[in-house]
Design an enzyme around this catalytic site. Sequence first.
Site, PDB file in Angstrom:
ATOM      1  N   ASP A   8     -31.322 -46.833  -7.960  1.00  0.00           N
ATOM      2  CA  ASP A   8     -30.111 -47.510  -8.406  1.00  0.00           C
ATOM      3  C   ASP A   8     -30.308 -48.985  -7.997  1.00  0.00           C
ATOM      4  O   ASP A   8     -31.217 -49.300  -7.207  1.00  0.00           O
ATOM      5  CB  ASP A   8     -28.927 -46.879  -7.666  1.00  0.00           C
ATOM      6  N   LEU A   9     -29.508 -49.873  -8.517  1.00  0.00           N
ATOM      7  CA  LEU A   9     -29.709 -51.297  -8.186  1.00  0.00           C
ATOM      8  C   LEU A   9     -28.622 -51.818  -7.229  1.00  0.00           C
ATOM      9  O   LEU A   9     -28.893 -52.093  -6.054  1.00  0.00           O
ATOM     10  CB  LEU A   9     -29.732 -52.102  -9.491  1.00  0.00           C
ATOM     11  N   ASP A  10     -27.396 -51.932  -7.761  1.00  0.00           N
ATOM     12  CA  ASP A  10     -26.305 -52.485  -6.953  1.00  0.00           C
ATOM     13  C   ASP A  10     -26.032 -51.607  -5.750  1.00  0.00           C
ATOM     14  O   ASP A  10     -25.734 -50.431  -5.896  1.00  0.00           O
ATOM     15  CB  ASP A  10     -25.023 -52.583  -7.792  1.00  0.00           C
ATOM     16  N   THR A  16     -24.712 -56.551  -4.736  1.00  0.00           N
ATOM     17  CA  THR A  16     -23.947 -57.276  -5.753  1.00  0.00           C
ATOM     18  C   THR A  16     -22.475 -56.871  -5.731  1.00  0.00           C
ATOM     19  O   THR A  16     -21.668 -57.467  -6.441  1.00  0.00           O
ATOM     20  CB  THR A  16     -24.524 -57.004  -7.157  1.00  0.00           C
ATOM     21  N   LYS A  44     -17.918 -48.552  -7.758  1.00  0.00           N
ATOM     22  CA  LYS A  44     -19.379 -48.532  -7.565  1.00  0.00           C
ATOM     23  C   LYS A  44     -20.045 -47.537  -8.508  1.00  0.00           C
ATOM     24  O   LYS A  44     -19.655 -46.371  -8.562  1.00  0.00           O
ATOM     25  CB  LYS A  44     -19.721 -48.172  -6.117  1.00  0.00           C
ATOM     26  N   ARG A  48     -19.039 -51.235 -16.788  1.00  0.00           N
ATOM     27  CA  ARG A  48     -18.106 -52.377 -16.875  1.00  0.00           C
ATOM     28  C   ARG A  48     -16.785 -51.972 -17.547  1.00  0.00           C
ATOM     29  O   ARG A  48     -15.707 -52.235 -17.023  1.00  0.00           O
ATOM     30  CB  ARG A  48     -18.772 -53.509 -17.651  1.00  0.00           C
ATOM     31  N   SER A 115     -29.847 -48.166 -13.351  1.00  0.00           N
ATOM     32  CA  SER A 115     -28.623 -48.872 -12.969  1.00  0.00           C
ATOM     33  C   SER A 115     -27.642 -48.879 -14.126  1.00  0.00           C
ATOM     34  O   SER A 115     -28.049 -49.009 -15.281  1.00  0.00           O
ATOM     35  CB  SER A 115     -28.970 -50.324 -12.590  1.00  0.00           C
ATOM     36  N   ALA A 116     -26.361 -48.752 -13.785  1.00  0.00           N
ATOM     37  CA  ALA A 116     -25.311 -48.833 -14.812  1.00  0.00           C
ATOM     38  C   ALA A 116     -25.142 -50.264 -15.297  1.00  0.00           C
ATOM     39  O   ALA A 116     -24.439 -50.522 -16.271  1.00  0.00           O
ATOM     40  CB  ALA A 116     -23.999 -48.321 -14.229  1.00  0.00           C
ATOM     41  N   ASN A 119     -26.745 -56.108 -16.470  1.00  0.00           N
ATOM     42  CA  ASN A 119     -27.374 -57.297 -15.889  1.00  0.00           C
ATOM     43  C   ASN A 119     -28.599 -56.943 -15.042  1.00  0.00           C
ATOM     44  O   ASN A 119     -29.166 -57.821 -14.389  1.00  0.00           O
ATOM     45  CB  ASN A 119     -26.357 -58.056 -15.020  1.00  0.00           C
ATOM     46  N   LYS A 146     -23.043 -42.637 -15.302  1.00  0.00           N
ATOM     47  CA  LYS A 146     -22.900 -41.834 -14.091  1.00  0.00           C
ATOM     48  C   LYS A 146     -21.411 -41.452 -13.976  1.00  0.00           C
ATOM     49  O   LYS A 146     -20.574 -42.297 -14.288  1.00  0.00           O
ATOM     50  CB  LYS A 146     -23.318 -42.651 -12.855  1.00  0.00           C
ATOM     51  N   GLU A 170     -29.503 -43.670  -4.331  1.00  0.00           N
ATOM     52  CA  GLU A 170     -28.182 -44.139  -4.773  1.00  0.00           C
ATOM     53  C   GLU A 170     -27.248 -44.474  -3.619  1.00  0.00           C
ATOM     54  O   GLU A 170     -27.424 -43.948  -2.521  1.00  0.00           O
ATOM     55  CB  GLU A 170     -27.498 -43.013  -5.571  1.00  0.00           C
ATOM     56  N   ASP A 171     -26.277 -45.336  -3.889  1.00  0.00           N
ATOM     57  CA  ASP A 171     -25.261 -45.639  -2.878  1.00  0.00           C
ATOM     58  C   ASP A 171     -23.870 -45.164  -3.304  1.00  0.00           C
ATOM     59  O   ASP A 171     -22.929 -45.239  -2.511  1.00  0.00           O
ATOM     60  CB  ASP A 171     -25.192 -47.143  -2.593  1.00  0.00           C
TER      61      ASP A 171
HETATM   62  P1  B16 Z   1     -22.452 -54.742 -15.255  1.00  0.00           P
HETATM   63  P2  B16 Z   1     -25.437 -49.692 -10.213  1.00  0.00           P
HETATM   64  C1  B16 Z   1     -23.204 -50.713 -11.305  1.00  0.00           C
HETATM   65  O1  B16 Z   1     -24.530 -50.842 -10.888  1.00  0.00           O
HETATM   66  C2  B16 Z   1     -22.232 -51.276 -10.269  1.00  0.00           C
HETATM   67  O2  B16 Z   1     -22.258 -50.476  -9.110  1.00  0.00           O
HETATM   68  C3  B16 Z   1     -20.846 -51.257 -10.843  1.00  0.00           C
HETATM   69  O3  B16 Z   1     -19.939 -51.800  -9.911  1.00  0.00           O
HETATM   70  C4  B16 Z   1     -20.833 -52.075 -12.150  1.00  0.00           C
HETATM   71  O4  B16 Z   1     -19.536 -52.054 -12.753  1.00  0.00           O
HETATM   72  C5  B16 Z   1     -21.855 -51.504 -13.116  1.00  0.00           C
HETATM   73  O5  B16 Z   1     -23.130 -51.523 -12.495  1.00  0.00           O
HETATM   74  C6  B16 Z   1     -21.939 -52.277 -14.424  1.00  0.00           C
HETATM   75  O6  B16 Z   1     -22.427 -53.560 -14.177  1.00  0.00           O
HETATM   76  O7  B16 Z   1     -21.052 -55.207 -15.466  1.00  0.00           O
HETATM   77  O8  B16 Z   1     -23.351 -55.776 -14.627  1.00  0.00           O
HETATM   78  O9  B16 Z   1     -23.049 -54.153 -16.541  1.00  0.00           O
HETATM   79  O10 B16 Z   1     -24.827 -49.404  -8.893  1.00  0.00           O
HETATM   80  O11 B16 Z   1     -25.450 -48.527 -11.177  1.00  0.00           O
HETATM   81  O12 B16 Z   1     -26.776 -50.376 -10.127  1.00  0.00           O
HETATM   82 MG    MG Z   2     -25.049 -48.639  -6.818  1.00  0.00          MG
END
Ligand code: B16
Ligand code: MG
Length: 223
Positions: A8-10, A16, A44, A48, A115-116, A119, A146, A170-171
């Site tokens: 996972d990223l964030d 982030t 988390k 979006r 990652s969701a 970005n 997810k 994952e977190d």
């Molecule tokens: P974006 P992950 C998720 O990343 C974030 O945890 C979540 O808070 C965010 O809304 C989602 O990405 C979408 O991000 O707006 O940049 O497309 O934890 O799956 O890496």
């Molecule tokens: Mg995460």
Amino acid sequence: MIKAVIFDLDGVITDTAELHFQAWKNLANSISIDFDKEFNETLKGISRMDSLNRILRHGDAIDKYTEEEKEELAFKKNEEYKQLLAYLKPENIYPGIRECLDTLKERNIKIGLASASKNGPAILNYLQITNYFDTIVNPDSVPSGKPAPDIFLKAAETLCVKPIECIGVEDSEAGIEAIKKAGMYAVGVGTMEIMKQAGADLVLKDTSELIWNEVYEAYCHND
Ligand code: B16
Ligand code: MG
């Protein structure tokens, strides 16, 4: 045998969450909705648009906006978020992550990103670690976000490995659920109680504990 680790990223590779918080808070406050850190935690791993819908529901404002207006709100939040992302540097990579990526490369274990975040590729570029990744799944390319397993399964498929040959890191609770539904071994980074409840096989306090030999050892002794 483990053939791939899917990250996972964030919240796993970098923090982030604080930047999401600032951008969502400004957006929510601009439409008179209160937004605090506790509520931010519930977003988390959530996409979006799903995050925006949760915020609107939280502020009793879900019926106030058309789909088009919601797209505009999400766009506005993302514009601010992207400006904040531009400050990210390699120093913002969480402790232990680069060392873990180096070890995986040395051992010929494939590395994926699930990652969701749309970005994701930009964030990896700012952190200067794009080259480590054998696949970066586009979250738009899978039917469900997810806690559905789709993004982790797509990563395994692209890497030509079976889910059982993968470890997911994952977190978020939604993310751990997704890894387990995908049939993979789940490493959770965070609070023992929360991560265990979500189904994590191994819980690490933070990424400084993501030492490949130790994680692999724990995986081998998993029953
Ligand atoms: P974006 P992950 C998720 O990343 C974030 O945890 C979540 O808070 C965010 O809304 C989602 O990405 C979408 O991000 O707006 O940049 O497309 O934890 O799956 O890496
Ligand atoms: Mg995460």
